[in-house]
Design an enzyme around this catalytic site. Sequence first.
Site, PDB file in Angstrom:
ATOM      1  N   HIS A 274       0.847  -1.192   0.000  1.00 43.37           N
ATOM      2  CA  HIS A 274       0.000   0.000   0.000  1.00 43.37           C
ATOM      3  C   HIS A 274       0.887   1.248   0.000  1.00 43.37           C
ATOM      4  O   HIS A 274       1.911   1.278   0.688  1.00 43.37           O
ATOM      5  CB  HIS A 274      -0.902   0.000   1.242  1.00 43.37           C
ATOM      6  CG  HIS A 274      -2.028   0.981   1.172  1.00 43.37           C
ATOM      7  ND1 HIS A 274      -1.858   2.325   1.417  1.00 43.37           N
ATOM      8  CD2 HIS A 274      -3.342   0.818   0.871  1.00 43.37           C
ATOM      9  CE1 HIS A 274      -3.013   2.939   1.280  1.00 43.37           C
ATOM     10  NE2 HIS A 274      -3.931   2.057   0.948  1.00 43.37           N
ATOM     11  N   GLU A 332      -7.700  -4.445  -0.318  1.00 41.57           N
ATOM     12  CA  GLU A 332      -8.369  -4.950  -1.512  1.00 41.57           C
ATOM     13  C   GLU A 332      -8.233  -6.473  -1.641  1.00 41.57           C
ATOM     14  O   GLU A 332      -9.098  -7.133  -2.228  1.00 41.57           O
ATOM     15  CB  GLU A 332      -7.801  -4.284  -2.776  1.00 41.57           C
ATOM     16  CG  GLU A 332      -8.123  -2.817  -2.917  1.00 41.57           C
ATOM     17  CD  GLU A 332      -7.125  -1.924  -2.201  1.00 41.57           C
ATOM     18  OE1 GLU A 332      -7.344  -0.706  -2.153  1.00 41.57           O
ATOM     19  OE2 GLU A 332      -6.115  -2.455  -1.692  1.00 41.57           O
TER      20      GLU A 332
END
Length: 501
Positions: A274, A332
């Site tokens: 991320h 996700e």
Amino acid sequence: MSCEDGTITTTRDDRIADVTPSVFDPRLEYTAVAETGLSDLDGENGELVVVGYPIEELAANASYEETLFLLFEGRLPTADELADFRTDLASRRELCAESREVLRRAADEGCAAMEALRMGVATATLEGDRSGPQADAKRAVAVLPTIAATYWRYRQGDDPVSPTETLDHTANYLYMLTGEEPSEADVRGLETFLTTLIEHGMTASTFTARTVVSTESDIVSATTAALGTLKGPRHAGDLGAILELLRDVHASGDADAAVDERLAAGDGLKGFGHPVYRVRDPRAAVLSAAAERFFEESAADGFLASVREFEAVATERLREREPTRDARATVEFYAAALLDGIGIPKSLFPATFAISRAGGWTAHCLEQLEENQLVRPTARYVGTTGKTWTPVENRHVAGDSLVGRPVRSASLEPVSETLAVLSEPNRLEILLLLYDADEPLAYSALRRAASIEDKGRFNYHLRQLREYFVTDRGDGYELTDAGRTFVRTLLTEDRLLDDLL
């Protein structure tokens, strides 16, 4: 204008010419453009706090409506307030005939779900309560599930299912997709997803929404713009591609081969690493637990076992390739597995993400309007100067003369960037502290030793030194060979040290 802790704060009465930007920050990654009480992200330690509550605690206990009330009002609702709030939201779900016709046309033309969502919300103000920003915010949040479900039903050749006021926000969305009342496990799984992703700071779409209302436009327009921003695959990640990857791994039963093939091909691993979190995304842990609970109850935990094996193998391979980067599964990764298990169609993954994030968008819009200032960033001009007008008959066919075009010395850019990194005194202090340490310094010890009081500023300067001058060994930070050489050759000179210290 005021300056505190090294941060320059301007008001609407300050002249922008009086402020000279010290950092070229094209991503606005380190530029604070607002003060917010909605959420706080700590990428170094993997923490997300929403209106004072850790995301883990909020997602485990709160419904979507409770979390939305918290964002709007800054506190949790009482039982009566929550009941009234739910009733109010439910009363704003209906679409007018004109909006449904737009969605029918979007479905017939094969438009993507995010396009349909953008079209639908743009027509949401054809009827309904337009009494002010709060009403617009509730309308935007309440109507998005209806838009997504109506579009999807049309895509499948079915008539849309009207919303019902007897079901809560999450259950009603699932009901409108299928026409059947959803199971408790499906509702709980989707509720966790919607609550976990409702707010995440100044993302691209949130910044867009705040910018729109800073012009004193309305919140429905801001939501429309935010949807257009979220439509881009670089914002929320490609949930559909992640699901396909997980399905391939499960079908093959060979996580090692799947990881190695993709890394060897240079494709990378979607769902890992991320841009904000240097450690594991706290939301990934929340959805991992939610997925485990969901698949156990649905007796389909074989797929989850494949997902977990893939995560373990991928994390290990990425650590071997880049020891200084903690590229773990993002939110996700487990979001794709959970949504698929619940039965959300893959084509609706981005739209379902938007249904969640609309709560954060609208809360930010309301916050922006409280002490509104027009958002107007500046740009650094890199074009030519000194040109004079050339009549059309005297112009070159291929354009202007090469004279006057900017010279771009690409070979000097790395040197310039390195010197810029080392030009900040706070960073020099960090280098000196690590040089004097006999062993790697833990993050907490390094921060205590530094004179930089603001955590955000400290994290920013440490991040700038990472990779080339400073490395994270896992047990603490230490200088790289380049960092040690720099300190030894430049900062150990007594005269220079006296000037710096």
